[in-house]
Design a protein around this motif. Structure first.
Motif, PDB file in Angstrom:
ATOM      1  N   VAL A   1      -1.793  -6.027   4.381  1.00 22.11           N
ATOM      2  CA  VAL A   1      -1.887  -6.211   2.653  1.00 22.11           C
ATOM      3  C   VAL A   1      -1.086  -5.605   2.093  1.00 22.11           C
ATOM      4  O   VAL A   1      -0.030  -4.169   2.621  1.00 22.11           O
ATOM      5  CB  VAL A   1      -3.603  -4.743   2.775  1.00 22.11           C
ATOM      6  N   MET A   2      -0.565  -6.213   0.629  1.00 22.72           N
ATOM      7  CA  MET A   2       0.743  -5.721   0.906  1.00 22.72           C
ATOM      8  C   MET A   2       0.229  -4.986  -0.939  1.00 22.72           C
ATOM      9  O   MET A   2      -0.763  -5.641  -1.966  1.00 22.72           O
ATOM     10  CB  MET A   2       2.073  -7.030  -0.254  1.00 22.72           C
ATOM     11  N   ILE A   3       0.627  -4.043  -1.045  1.00 25.01           N
ATOM     12  CA  ILE A   3      -0.097  -3.196  -1.657  1.00 25.01           C
ATOM     13  C   ILE A   3       0.892  -2.855  -2.532  1.00 25.01           C
ATOM     14  O   ILE A   3       2.386  -1.737  -2.480  1.00 25.01           O
ATOM     15  CB  ILE A   3      -0.685  -1.539  -0.350  1.00 25.01           C
ATOM     16  N   PRO A   4       0.862  -2.873  -3.931  1.00 23.32           N
ATOM     17  CA  PRO A   4       1.791  -2.715  -4.660  1.00 23.32           C
ATOM     18  C   PRO A   4       1.955  -0.712  -5.135  1.00 23.32           C
ATOM     19  O   PRO A   4       0.697  -0.100  -5.418  1.00 23.32           O
ATOM     20  CB  PRO A   4       1.678  -3.168  -6.498  1.00 23.32           C
ATOM     21  N   VAL A   5       3.188   0.028  -5.784  1.00 24.45           N
ATOM     22  CA  VAL A   5       3.399   1.322  -5.534  1.00 24.45           C
ATOM     23  C   VAL A   5       4.858   1.837  -6.771  1.00 24.45           C
ATOM     24  O   VAL A   5       5.280   0.906  -6.517  1.00 24.45           O
ATOM     25  CB  VAL A   5       4.264   2.039  -4.197  1.00 24.45           C
ATOM     26  N   THR A   6       3.677   2.212  -7.015  1.00 19.12           N
ATOM     27  CA  THR A   6       4.923   3.156  -7.855  1.00 19.12           C
ATOM     28  C   THR A   6       5.266   4.695  -7.669  1.00 19.12           C
ATOM     29  O   THR A   6       4.563   5.002  -6.711  1.00 19.12           O
ATOM     30  CB  THR A   6       4.196   3.298  -9.692  1.00 19.12           C
ATOM     31  N   LEU A   7       5.795   5.415  -8.132  1.00 25.09           N
ATOM     32  CA  LEU A   7       6.212   6.791  -7.503  1.00 25.09           C
ATOM     33  C   LEU A   7       5.008   7.575  -7.864  1.00 25.09           C
ATOM     34  O   LEU A   7       4.892   8.632  -7.178  1.00 25.09           O
ATOM     35  CB  LEU A   7       7.767   7.488  -8.851  1.00 25.09           C
ATOM     36  N   ASP A   8       3.985   7.542  -8.859  1.00 22.86           N
ATOM     37  CA  ASP A   8       2.548   8.103  -8.032  1.00 22.86           C
ATOM     38  C   ASP A   8       1.804   7.488  -7.669  1.00 22.86           C
ATOM     39  O   ASP A   8       0.285   7.976  -6.330  1.00 22.86           O
ATOM     40  CB  ASP A   8       2.445   8.176  -9.148  1.00 22.86           C
ATOM     41  N   THR A   9       2.495   6.573  -6.276  1.00 25.40           N
ATOM     42  CA  THR A   9       0.447   5.658  -5.240  1.00 25.40           C
ATOM     43  C   THR A   9       1.383   6.489  -3.981  1.00 25.40           C
ATOM     44  O   THR A   9       2.717   6.716  -3.039  1.00 25.40           O
ATOM     45  CB  THR A   9       1.918   4.619  -5.216  1.00 25.40           C
ATOM     46  N   ILE A  10       0.780   6.906  -3.533  1.00 26.24           N
ATOM     47  CA  ILE A  10       0.167   7.536  -2.009  1.00 26.24           C
ATOM     48  C   ILE A  10      -0.260   6.633  -1.113  1.00 26.24           C
ATOM     49  O   ILE A  10      -1.649   6.673  -0.839  1.00 26.24           O
ATOM     50  CB  ILE A  10       0.006   8.947  -1.804  1.00 26.24           C
ATOM     51  N   PRO A  11      -0.410   5.577  -0.663  1.00 29.59           N
ATOM     52  CA  PRO A  11      -0.952   4.612   0.242  1.00 29.59           C
ATOM     53  C   PRO A  11      -1.774   4.659   1.268  1.00 29.59           C
ATOM     54  O   PRO A  11      -1.357   5.964   2.320  1.00 29.59           O
ATOM     55  CB  PRO A  11       0.047   3.933   0.688  1.00 29.59           C
ATOM     56  N   VAL A  12      -2.796   5.435   0.979  1.00 32.73           N
ATOM     57  CA  VAL A  12      -4.074   6.153   1.757  1.00 32.73           C
ATOM     58  C   VAL A  12      -5.164   5.340   1.608  1.00 32.73           C
ATOM     59  O   VAL A  12      -5.729   4.602   0.880  1.00 32.73           O
ATOM     60  CB  VAL A  12      -4.451   7.975   1.163  1.00 32.73           C
ATOM     61  N   PHE A  13      -5.886   5.179   2.337  1.00 33.17           N
ATOM     62  CA  PHE A  13      -7.295   4.424   3.167  1.00 33.17           C
ATOM     63  C   PHE A  13      -7.603   5.235   3.052  1.00 33.17           C
ATOM     64  O   PHE A  13      -8.421   5.494   5.176  1.00 33.17           O
ATOM     65  CB  PHE A  13      -6.784   3.090   3.247  1.00 33.17           C
ATOM     66  N   GLN A  14      -9.679   4.598   3.518  1.00 27.25           N
ATOM     67  CA  GLN A  14     -10.328   5.715   4.029  1.00 27.25           C
ATOM     68  C   GLN A  14     -11.330   4.541   4.663  1.00 27.25           C
ATOM     69  O   GLN A  14     -11.664   3.301   4.490  1.00 27.25           O
ATOM     70  CB  GLN A  14     -11.582   6.378   2.980  1.00 27.25           C
ATOM     71  N   ARG A  15     -11.755   4.736   5.876  1.00 27.57           N
ATOM     72  CA  ARG A  15     -12.019   3.236   6.599  1.00 27.57           C
ATOM     73  C   ARG A  15     -13.594   3.717   6.226  1.00 27.57           C
ATOM     74  O   ARG A  15     -14.746   4.730   6.064  1.00 27.57           O
ATOM     75  CB  ARG A  15     -12.005   4.636   8.134  1.00 27.57           C
TER      76      ARG A  15
END
Length: 914
Positions: free
Chosen positions: A760-774
């Motif tokens: 998946v393409m996750i848009p990020v800004t400087l406050d984004t930490i891509p973390v996903f719960q299973r």
């Protein structure tokens, strides 16, 4: 002398000078083995010599050219492990066998000789599913599982063993002013380094000649290998070409080069091979300089011609050949047969021990630089964290806190009252870590040096005097930590009456313990230096730092009379170092590429037993731009050991020095770490008792998903969180692979969800930490964050419940006092299990024999993936009370939030959602 030391550290921004370090072409035993193996000498097993007892089966191996016999021993070890030892049948003197790494003498199981004749020997393990099949001529071993050959040993005929010799009568010429003897024989003209080996200005004299060993392993069907830290390299091990090998030789490499196979600070001679349906491990127990060659031949599918029938069409299986080479010692190798990743982790920890259970404070944020100048500087930095509302747990002091780099002392001008400073930190429930290196300043007026010299506690040079080398204090001698008496004495130095100015909130950092010797060969100790037992340094180089950390950890335990857990960080390490504390990746640089490489470096450490690992946040060398610093804090917050650190001559970079916006972003990252402390602590408990890595590559959690095998830019924390740090500047989109065809994943910030087995393409800004719960997991968190972990002991919990595609979830919480051994000695802990099924969340006891009082309550529950708005929610406690609960439901995100609960974490209760 100070000028000389300053010269050593005046290379802040220079690249590593590779001339100071050997590549394979400059390593004599590598050249010898490569040359000899091209001649294809073969070995034969003499199976008429087989003898067996309850522990092992023995037989001889003979070199067909030299007719010199070797002794082979095969052991079956509890937990589906085979051990193979090969030594000289009658060595000139004992060869070094690595002590102290194995947790105890491994429990053996009797191997059953189930068949065989003069040409073969078959030893079966247990029910016979695992077999050790020895072929006599040429000598070969096949590890067979369920009738499939998983691994072959010496199938390429690369067994190599150099026998100790009496020095020959040498014809020497004197050819230089240093009067170094030079042999003019043909062997020396070939520069094979048999009796002496030269590197730059150094000459390594070998009194019993060459003593290297080597052996090949063929892994059938395997293309993916991992392990053998420490290298600044990819997680998956790469093929090595001619003249190229992974080097395991602990070295102080300042600002090490990335994507390089040279050895840096630590060595774990252990690798793991994984394929669909099978995971195996090879643990090569040798502490001398070791090289590993790897060659993978991928699977090839033959294409039938018109003359071939389809029946004759065959797939040629993939195969990876691994060759281990060590400068000395014996062949002592453990074959971990799996079959799953968790089985291999358990088998390895059965041999070398599990990760030490850390004190809770050490999982918080650590603040360090070389150096905080004085007490006022420390107080100002400490106050800054409070002023800007940023939690932290540990302040660190580097070498400048001492009196002239004399360890276990204080600079009285800079730190006139160290106890008062520690009491200030204690009042805020914080700790202090100070550095203690293995080199001791040569100064007869320095009590520690005088005592060690009097007792003969230093490593000796080959002429019998104390070894001397230059390090931070100038001319220094090096404690011989391989000597049990030295370790016992060193441990005693941490006693409060002995270590003046120390208190029970002071913990230790072992640095420079490769050992680092400025101006030494490759900036380390000469290989012919002499240790306890008259062993040369070459035999045990890679285990030196392991022993210092062992002695330090034992010292911290002793000072509390066995009551308190230690915290010790070490730079140099070996197999089994996990038993004594934490490790970090050394002198990295403030560059995006070093942030990116830190992920595979930590994953490799994690799967080889060392769960408590981290990389210096921000990069040790250089000045990170604000964006890089923020991204590094965001990554570090989701890695096991979390410390900001910087070298001298860098700009100050405390989190509030880059402007209000960047301060906010760093604060959020650190606070996210503290929110997850209950989850972190529970993961470390499982690492401690069940050998499960805290930080895991995706293939460990998804061993049957081929797409995960090469992923190294994202990882799992435990089984519930997937983290994809942003490691590119000015990133606006990150491609995140979400594994598992039957999985569902939830964005921890937006609650958006995706099915697995997609990118998946996750848009990020400087406050984004891509973390996903299973989906299918329950994560315990703290709902409020304090100034340090100690302030959060009684603060409320929350539960993040992420439902699977079947609408269920489960998770755990481990809780104890956070600092003592009472969890071990008196079972004073809580272990709770959370399960969600059919709209009911249950909190139950996971260990009835354990007890720990807790005032804490669960006050919030967040359920992700709940598909309809509930009509009512009721809680039922173990004392019969029931209560209706207010809730908020968001149809857009399918999220259900329960607030203002008061459910005791340590008692049984249920939440019913209708």
């Amino acid at each position: 002398m100070e000028a000389a030391v300053k010269e050593e550290i005046s290379i802040e921004d220079e690249a590593v000078d590779k001339k100071n370090f050997k590549d394979c072409s400059k390593i004599a035993f590598y050249r010898r083995q490569k040359q000899q193996l091209s001649k294809k000498s073969t070995y034969q097993a003499l199976l008429d010599s087989v003898t067996a007892d309850k522990d092992s089966t023995r037989f001889q191996i003979i070199n067909e050219a030299t007719k010199i016999p070797l002794s082979a021993e095969v052991y079956g070890i509890e937990g589906d492990i085979f051990r193979l030892k090969i030594n000289e049948e009658a060595p000139l003197k004992p060869r070094y066998e690595v002590p102290d790494v194995l947790t105890s003498k491994p429990s053996t199981v009797r191997l059953i000789s189930c068949s065989g004749d003069a040409d073969s020997l078959v030893l079966a393990y247990g029910k016979g599913d695992l077999k050790f099949h020895v072929t006599a001529n040429p000598f070969k071993i096949d590890l067979v599982s369920a009738e499939e050959v998983v691994m072959s040993i010496n199938s390429l005929g690369q067994l190599y063993f150099e026998h100790l010799q009496i020095p020959p009568k040498q014809s020497y010429q004197r050819k230089n002013e240093n009067d170094v003897p030079v042999d003019t024989s043909q062997e020396y003209q070939q520069d094979l380094g048999l009796w002496e080996e030269k590197f730059r200005k150094f000459v390594d004299i070998k009194p019993n000649g060459p003593a290297s060993i080597g052996l090949d392993f063929s892994l059938h069907g395997f293309e993916h290998l991992y392990g053998i830290p420490q290298h600044a390299e990819s997680h998956k091990l790469k093929n090595t070409g001619d003249g190229d090998a992974y080097r395991l030789y602990n070295l102080d490499v300042y600002g090490y080069k990335i994507h390089d196979k040279m050895g840096v600070y630590g060595s774990v001679p252990y690798l793991i091979a994984h394929k669909l349906g099978r995971t195996v491990g090879i643990f090569w127990l040798n502490a001398s300089e070791t090289l590993v060659e790897i060659n993978t031949e991928p699977a090839v599918e033959s294409t039938p011609t018109q003359m071939d029938s389809v029946v004759n069409k065959q797939d040629v299986k993939s195969q990876t050949d691994v060759r281990w080479m060590s400068e000395s010692g014996i062949i002592d190798v453990f074959l971990l047969t799996g079959p799953t990743p968790s089985d291999v982790f358990r088998q390895y920890s059965h041999l070398t021990g599990t990760q030490a259970m850390p004190p809770l404070f050490s999982l918080g944020y650590h603040q360090c630089r070389w150096n905080y100048e004085d007490e006022q500087d420390v107080k100002a930095v400490d106050a800054g964290f409070d002023e800007y509302d940023i939690p932290y747990d540990v302040m660190w002091l580097d070498i400048e806190h001492t009196n002239g780099k004399r360890y276990f002392t204080w600079d009285k001008k800079r730190f006139p009252n160290p106890k008062r400073l520690q009491e200030l930190l204690r009042s805020k429930k914080r700790k202090l870590v100070v550095i203690s290196d293995p080199h001791i300043k040569i100064d007869p007026n320095y009590a520690l040096y005088a005592k060690a010299k009097e007792q003969g506690f230093f490593v000796r040079n080959h002429e019998g005097g104390d070894f001397e080398g230059i390090c931070w204090p100038g001319l220094s001698s090096y404690l011989d930590f391989t000597n049990p008496k030295v370790r016992e004495w060193y441990s005693g130095l941490f006693a409060f009456p002995v270590y003046q100015g120390s208190t029970d909130i002071l913990f230790i950092w072992n640095d420079m313990n490769e050992p680092s010797v400025f101006r030494g060969p490759e900036q380390t100790m000469q290989k012919n230096a002499i240790h306890h037992g008259n062993w040369e340094h070459r035999e045990l180089h890679n285990i030196y730092g392991f022993y210092q950390q062992m002695a330090t950890a034992e010292g911290l335990i002793q000072r509390s009379k066995g009551k308190e857990r230690p915290f010790v960080l070490t730079r140099s390490f070996f197999a089994g170092s996990q038993k004594y504390g934490a490790v970090w990746t050394g002198d990295n640089r403030s560059k995006w590429s070093y942030l990116k490489i830190s992920i595979p470096m930590l994953l490799t450490l994690s799967i080889t037993g060392i769960s408590f690992c981290g990389a210096d946040v921000g990069g040790f060398i250089g000045n990170p731009e604000a964006e890089l610093l923020v991204r590094w804090y965001q990554a570090g917050a989701y890695q096991p050991f979390f410390r900001g650190h910087a070298t001298k001559n860098t700009k100050r970079r405390e989190p509030w020095l880059f402007g209000e916006e960047y301060t906010r972003l760093i604060r959020e990252a650190i606070r996210a770490r503290y929110t997850l402390l209950p989850y972190w602590y529970s993961l470390f408990y499982h690492a401690h008792v069940a050998s499960e890595p805290v930080m895991r590559p995706l293939w460990v959690e998804f061993p049957d998903d081929l797409e995960t095998f090469d992923v190294e830019d994202e990882y799992m924390l435990g089984s519930a969180l997937l983290v994809h740090p942003v490691t590119q500047p000015k990133a606006t989109i990150v491609d995140v692979f979400l594994p598992g065809s039957n999985e569902i994943w939830y964005d921890s910030k937006t609650f958006s969800h995706w099915e697995g087995a997609c990118t998946v393409m996750i848009p990020v800004t400087l406050d984004t930490i891509p973390v996903f719960q299973r989906g299918g997991s329950v994560i315990p968190v703290k709902t409020t964050v304090g100034k340090a972990a100690g302030w959060m002991t009684d603060s409320p919990y929350g539960l993040w419940v992420a439902l699977s595609t079947k609408g269920s979830a489960e998770g755990e919480l481990y809780l104890d006092d956070g600092h003592s051994f009472q969890y071990l000695h008196k079972k004073q802990f809580l272990h709770r299990k959370f399960s969600f099924c059919s709209g009911v969340l249950i909190n139950s006891c996971a260990n009835e024999s354990a007890h720990y009082p807790s005032k804490c309550v669960v006050e919030q529950i967040l359920v992700l993936g709940f598909r309809k708005q509930p009509s009512s929610i009721t809680t039922y406690s173990s004392d019969g009370k029931e209560q209706t609960v207010a809730f908020t439901y968001c149809a857009k995100t399918s999220s259900l939030s329960l607030e203002k609960l008061s459910l005791n974490i340590g008692t049984d209760w249920e939440v019913h959602i209708k």
